[in-house]
Design an enzyme around this catalytic site. Structure first.
Site, PDB file in Angstrom:
ATOM      1  N   ARG A 176       0.745  -1.283   0.201  1.00  0.00           N
ATOM      2  CA  ARG A 176       0.120  -0.016  -0.110  1.00  0.00           C
ATOM      3  C   ARG A 176       0.997   1.282  -0.136  1.00  0.00           C
ATOM      4  NH1 ARG A 176      -3.642  -1.595   5.224  1.00  0.00           N
ATOM      5  NH2 ARG A 176      -1.452  -2.649   5.648  1.00  0.00           N
TER       6      ARG A 176
ATOM      7  N   LYS B  42       2.072   1.241   7.450  1.00  0.00           N
ATOM      8  CA  LYS B  42       2.446   0.415   8.650  1.00  0.00           C
ATOM      9  C   LYS B  42       3.301   1.368   9.532  1.00  0.00           C
ATOM     10  CE  LYS B  42       1.286  -2.668   9.345  1.00  0.00           C
ATOM     11  NZ  LYS B  42      -0.101  -3.243  10.000  1.00  0.00           N
TER      12      LYS B  42
ATOM     13  N   ILE C 115      -4.183  -9.921  15.728  1.00  0.00           N
ATOM     14  CA  ILE C 115      -2.932 -10.004  15.766  1.00  0.00           C
ATOM     15  C   ILE C 115      -1.926  -8.777  15.931  1.00  0.00           C
ATOM     16  CG2 ILE C 115      -2.226 -10.423  13.414  1.00  0.00           C
ATOM     17  CD1 ILE C 115      -0.796 -12.376  16.463  1.00  0.00           C
ATOM     18  N   ASP C 116      -2.436  -7.630  15.268  1.00  0.00           N
ATOM     19  CA  ASP C 116      -1.929  -6.243  15.192  1.00  0.00           C
ATOM     20  C   ASP C 116      -2.016  -5.756  16.596  1.00  0.00           C
ATOM     21  OD1 ASP C 116      -4.619  -5.896  15.323  1.00  0.00           O
ATOM     22  OD2 ASP C 116      -4.292  -4.376  13.305  1.00  0.00           O
TER      23      ASP C 116
ATOM     24  N   SER D 182     -10.571  -2.501   8.423  1.00  0.00           N
ATOM     25  CA  SER D 182     -11.170  -3.574   9.246  1.00  0.00           C
ATOM     26  C   SER D 182     -12.120  -4.286   8.179  1.00  0.00           C
ATOM     27  CB  SER D 182     -11.848  -3.168  10.472  1.00  0.00           C
ATOM     28  OG  SER D 182     -10.679  -2.828  11.484  1.00  0.00           O
TER      29      SER D 182
ATOM     30  N   VAL E  49      -1.929 -13.126   9.934  1.00  0.00           N
ATOM     31  CA  VAL E  49      -1.086 -12.182   9.101  1.00  0.00           C
ATOM     32  C   VAL E  49      -1.479 -10.710   9.615  1.00  0.00           C
ATOM     33  CG1 VAL E  49      -0.828 -10.850   6.735  1.00  0.00           C
ATOM     34  CG2 VAL E  49      -0.970 -13.448   7.140  1.00  0.00           C
TER      35      VAL E  49
ATOM     36  N   ARG F  77     -24.232  -4.430  20.475  1.00  0.00           N
ATOM     37  CA  ARG F  77     -23.655  -4.819  19.199  1.00  0.00           C
ATOM     38  C   ARG F  77     -24.045  -5.921  18.432  1.00  0.00           C
ATOM     39  NH1 ARG F  77     -21.801  -2.663  14.818  1.00  0.00           N
ATOM     40  NH2 ARG F  77     -20.813  -4.244  13.731  1.00  0.00           N
TER      41      ARG F  77
ATOM     42  N   ASP G 266     -20.041 -11.803  20.926  1.00  0.00           N
ATOM     43  CA  ASP G 266     -19.601 -10.584  21.128  1.00  0.00           C
ATOM     44  C   ASP G 266     -20.052 -10.193  22.634  1.00  0.00           C
ATOM     45  OD1 ASP G 266     -18.521  -7.563  19.417  1.00  0.00           O
ATOM     46  OD2 ASP G 266     -19.230  -7.305  21.331  1.00  0.00           O
TER      47      ASP G 266
ATOM     48  N   LEU H 292     -11.620  -6.277  20.036  1.00  0.00           N
ATOM     49  CA  LEU H 292     -10.833  -5.022  20.281  1.00  0.00           C
ATOM     50  C   LEU H 292     -11.178  -4.323  21.455  1.00  0.00           C
ATOM     51  CD1 LEU H 292      -8.577  -2.838  18.904  1.00  0.00           C
ATOM     52  CD2 LEU H 292     -10.458  -1.746  17.812  1.00  0.00           C
TER      53      LEU H 292
ATOM     54  N   HIS I 251      -0.196   0.731  16.199  1.00  0.00           N
ATOM     55  CA  HIS I 251      -0.292  -0.442  17.258  1.00  0.00           C
ATOM     56  C   HIS I 251       0.539  -0.616  18.253  1.00  0.00           C
ATOM     57  CE1 HIS I 251      -3.729  -1.701  14.335  1.00  0.00           C
ATOM     58  NE2 HIS I 251      -2.692  -1.467  13.467  1.00  0.00           N
TER      59      HIS I 251
ATOM     60  N   GLU J  11      -5.137   4.341  14.136  1.00  0.00           N
ATOM     61  CA  GLU J  11      -6.084   3.359  14.979  1.00  0.00           C
ATOM     62  C   GLU J  11      -6.862   3.859  16.125  1.00  0.00           C
ATOM     63  OE1 GLU J  11      -2.916   2.770  14.590  1.00  0.00           O
ATOM     64  OE2 GLU J  11      -2.177   2.170  16.476  1.00  0.00           O
TER      65      GLU J  11
ATOM     66  N   TYR K   1      -0.380   3.796  10.899  1.00  0.00           N
ATOM     67  CA  TYR K   1      -0.704   2.679  11.829  1.00  0.00           C
ATOM     68  C   TYR K   1       0.201   2.645  12.644  1.00  0.00           C
ATOM     69  CZ  TYR K   1      -5.058   1.645   9.192  1.00  0.00           C
ATOM     70  OH  TYR K   1      -6.417   1.707   8.617  1.00  0.00           O
TER      71      TYR K   1
HETATM   72  N1  LIG Z   1      -4.668  -8.266  10.832  1.00  0.00           N
HETATM   73  C1  LIG Z   1      -4.909  -7.173  10.047  1.00  0.00           C
HETATM   74  O1  LIG Z   1      -4.300  -6.991   9.024  1.00  0.00           O
HETATM   75  C2  LIG Z   1      -6.176  -6.158  10.603  1.00  0.00           C
HETATM   76  C3  LIG Z   1      -6.558  -5.308  10.027  1.00  0.00           C
HETATM   77  C4  LIG Z   1      -7.720  -4.512  10.370  1.00  0.00           C
HETATM   78  C5  LIG Z   1      -8.007  -4.538  11.537  1.00  0.00           C
HETATM   79  N2  LIG Z   1      -7.306  -5.581  12.580  1.00  0.00           N
HETATM   80  C6  LIG Z   1      -7.710  -5.631  13.696  1.00  0.00           C
HETATM   81  O2  LIG Z   1      -8.999  -6.459  14.098  1.00  0.00           O
HETATM   82  C7  LIG Z   1      -9.250  -6.083  15.307  1.00  0.00           C
HETATM   83  C8  LIG Z   1     -10.786  -5.827  15.273  1.00  0.00           C
HETATM   84  O3  LIG Z   1     -10.991  -4.342  14.764  1.00  0.00           O
HETATM   85  P1  LIG Z   1     -12.587  -3.954  14.338  1.00  0.00           P
HETATM   86  O4  LIG Z   1     -12.096  -2.755  13.645  1.00  0.00           O
HETATM   87  O5  LIG Z   1     -13.403  -4.823  14.060  1.00  0.00           O
HETATM   88  O6  LIG Z   1     -12.791  -3.393  15.847  1.00  0.00           O
HETATM   89  P2  LIG Z   1     -14.215  -2.926  16.526  1.00  0.00           P
HETATM   90  O7  LIG Z   1     -13.968  -2.049  17.781  1.00  0.00           O
HETATM   91  O8  LIG Z   1     -14.977  -2.416  15.686  1.00  0.00           O
HETATM   92  O9  LIG Z   1     -14.654  -4.487  16.940  1.00  0.00           O
HETATM   93  C9  LIG Z   1     -14.213  -5.072  18.269  1.00  0.00           C
HETATM   94  C10 LIG Z   1     -15.330  -5.736  19.005  1.00  0.00           C
HETATM   95  O10 LIG Z   1     -14.940  -6.795  19.861  1.00  0.00           O
HETATM   96  C11 LIG Z   1     -15.838  -6.814  20.958  1.00  0.00           C
HETATM   97  N3  LIG Z   1     -15.071  -7.427  22.120  1.00  0.00           N
HETATM   98  C12 LIG Z   1     -14.349  -6.803  22.978  1.00  0.00           C
HETATM   99  N4  LIG Z   1     -13.807  -7.757  23.857  1.00  0.00           N
HETATM  100  C13 LIG Z   1     -14.240  -8.944  23.475  1.00  0.00           C
HETATM  101  C14 LIG Z   1     -14.109 -10.061  24.174  1.00  0.00           C
HETATM  102  N5  LIG Z   1     -13.554 -10.416  25.193  1.00  0.00           N
HETATM  103  N6  LIG Z   1     -14.992 -10.879  23.603  1.00  0.00           N
HETATM  104  C15 LIG Z   1     -15.881 -10.711  22.617  1.00  0.00           C
HETATM  105  N7  LIG Z   1     -15.870  -9.699  21.889  1.00  0.00           N
HETATM  106  C16 LIG Z   1     -15.311  -8.672  22.360  1.00  0.00           C
HETATM  107  C17 LIG Z   1     -16.163  -5.163  21.031  1.00  0.00           C
HETATM  108  O11 LIG Z   1     -17.549  -5.363  21.809  1.00  0.00           O
HETATM  109  C18 LIG Z   1     -16.398  -5.079  19.385  1.00  0.00           C
HETATM  110  O12 LIG Z   1     -17.654  -5.256  19.166  1.00  0.00           O
HETATM  111  C19 LIG Z   1      -8.461  -5.021  15.829  1.00  0.00           C
HETATM  112  O13 LIG Z   1      -7.457  -5.496  16.813  1.00  0.00           O
HETATM  113  C20 LIG Z   1      -7.732  -4.489  14.477  1.00  0.00           C
HETATM  114  O14 LIG Z   1      -6.544  -3.847  14.942  1.00  0.00           O
HETATM  115  C21 LIG Z   1      -6.414  -6.223  11.690  1.00  0.00           C
END
Ligand SMILES: NC(=O)c1ccc[n+]([C@@H]2O[C@H](COP(=O)([O-])OP(=O)(O)OC[C@H]3O[C@@H](n4cnc5c(N)ncnc54)[C@H](O)[C@@H]3O)[C@@H](O)[C@H]2O)c1
Length: 384
Positions: free
Chosen positions: A15, A75, A269-270, A134, A298, A203, A198, A240, A96, A118, A94
């Site tokens: 990117r 990144k 994982i991030d 996301s 990943v 939610r 969740d 999250l 993290h 983020e 980003y």
């Molecule tokens: N690996 C990647 O390339 C990548 C890309 C984008 C986002 N992400 C990561 O994905 C994760 C989720 O992002 P998002 O935008 O969906 O966040 P978000 O805030 O929209 O959603 C997170 C959800 O998790 C729920 N939650 C919190 N603790 C919980 C638990 N113990 N059990 C069950 N549910 C729980 C919250 O209520 C919320 O609905 C983040 O860590 C983000 O950084 C990773």
């Protein structure tokens, strides 16, 4: 202001932090844009496409960091980029940091002002700069999980949607936010049996409406997770807590409850990972196995589809980039309290509460670091 864009150097990252559309908008606001040669190539954007919008192309990252005040990236900075950061720089990317103490140390030592995509929030407490990635990561999570379930790739050998007379696979999604909802959309579209967990009942109510009852929603708890694990073929972790390290929702001892060669996709994982056995992987080597369960972890999933991701990201970041370039960090954060939450490190101090708490570091109020700003009148307050 001079705005600089280096080429992303993290493994398998294609990117770029600014498109020619954004470069043109910055030029319209009288800012100068400098970009490293070839920075857009991975996203199918040529140097000439930038040059035609008035961007100056420079040969290397050193020239970008030397000349620019506002550095735009995708990144987190890699060690060789951290070494180029100076106190006059504002870094917008980003970060993290809750899962990366070494990077916190490096950024503090640089003295730069580091704004994390983020942790920027909108007026509803949502994460406008995480959301587009996301959405993409959620969709990839199901696609990748379906692929990894194929036998030649080490999976159980089950087709997500089944066929007439043979049951569909069971997909369990833990965390029903933006990632979780998009993962569910695709899993439902592929005709799997889908369960979204969740801890927020509100939610789950929203998901029930958005997904029109085509999946089951479950109030997440240790027992509910343990009861579903023996049924699941694919588990997607997408929890999250804003800015903080991801909570662990599956422990190693619980892997024995799962089917052999079932697949875990840890999207969180991030933020450190939400399964105890997760460790970051890359697109080139995306999986590993622990106790017979395939792990896909990943850390930059949207990096696999840069043409989509670059435009989705820059659509969201551009209003904030313009605010930072027009008003500087102090002016922009006073005008928009949600952007203020994005400043994680400034003047050698940690200025974001969740990051400070994650590492047991002192929290310094941003105003203390940036000093008293220009007076901003109420009618000047705005959000992008
Ligand atoms: N690996 C990647 O390339 C990548 C890309 C984008 C986002 N992400 C990561 O994905 C994760 C989720 O992002 P998002 O935008 O969906 O966040 P978000 O805030 O929209 O959603 C997170 C959800 O998790 C729920 N939650 C919190 N603790 C919980 C638990 N113990 N059990 C069950 N549910 C729980 C919250 O209520 C919320 O609905 C983040 O860590 C983000 O950084 C990773």
């Amino acid at each position: 202001m001079k705005v600089g864009v280096p080429t992303e150097i993290k493994e398998d990252e294609y990117r770029v932090a600014l498109t020619p559309i954004g470069a043109r908008e910055l030029a319209e606001h009288s800012h100068e844009v400098i970009i490293q040669a070839g920075a857009g190539e991975g996203s199918a954007i040529s140097d000439s496409a930038y040059a035609s919008q008035g961007v100056r192309i420079v040969p290397d990252a050193e020239s970008v960091f030397e000349e620019a005040d506002l550095i735009l990236k995708v990144k987190e900075p890699q060690p060789e980029e951290v070494r180029l950061l100076q106190p006059h720089h504002t870094l917008f990317t980003y970060l993290h940091l809750a899962a990366d103490l070494d990077l916190v140390r490096g950024l503090r030592e640089s003295g730069a002002t580091c704004v994390a995509y983020e942790t920027v929030e909108d007026e509803h407490g949502r994460l406008p700069l995480l959301a587009p990635m996301s959405e993409i990561a959620g969709k990839i999570a199901t696609q990748a999980g379906a692929f990894m379930l194929e036998k030649p790739l080490g999976g159980r050998g089950i087709l997500l949607g089944g066929v007439p007379g043979v049951a569909a696979a069971t997909v369990m999604i833990i965390g029903g936010g933006v990632v979780g909802m998009n993962a569910a959309f695709i899993a439902i579209g592929m005709e799997a049996d889908v369960f979204v967990f969740d801890t927020s009942i509100d939610r789950l109510r929203q998901l029930d409406i958005a997904l029109t009852g085509r999946c089951s929603t479950v109030n997440s708890s240790t027992l509910a997770i343990e009861e579903m694990l023996p049924r699941a073929d694919l588990v997607i972790g997408a929890v999250l807590l804003h800015g903080a390290r991801a909570p662990r929702v599956i422990r190693r001892s619980q892997l024995r409850l799962m089917k052999p060669a079932a697949v875990l996709v840890d999207v969180s994982i991030d933020q450190g990972g939400c399964f105890e056995t997760s460790r970051p992987t890359t697109h080139s080597h995306p999986t590993f196995e622990v106790d017979g369960v395939i792990h896909y972890c990943v850390a930059n999933m949207p990096g696999a589809v840069p043409v989509t991701s670059t435009y989705a990201l820059t659509n969201a970041t551009l209003p904030y980039v313009l605010a930072l370039a027009d008003h500087g960090v102090r002016g922009a954060t006073v005008r928009d309290p949600g952007l203020r939450l994005g400043v994680n490190v400034a003047g050698g101090q940690v200025t974001n509460a969740a990051v400070a708490a994650s590492h047991g570091l002192p929290l310094t109020p941003l105003e203390e670091v940036l000093g008293a700003g220009e007076e901003i009148h109420h009618d000047q307050l705005s959000r992008p």
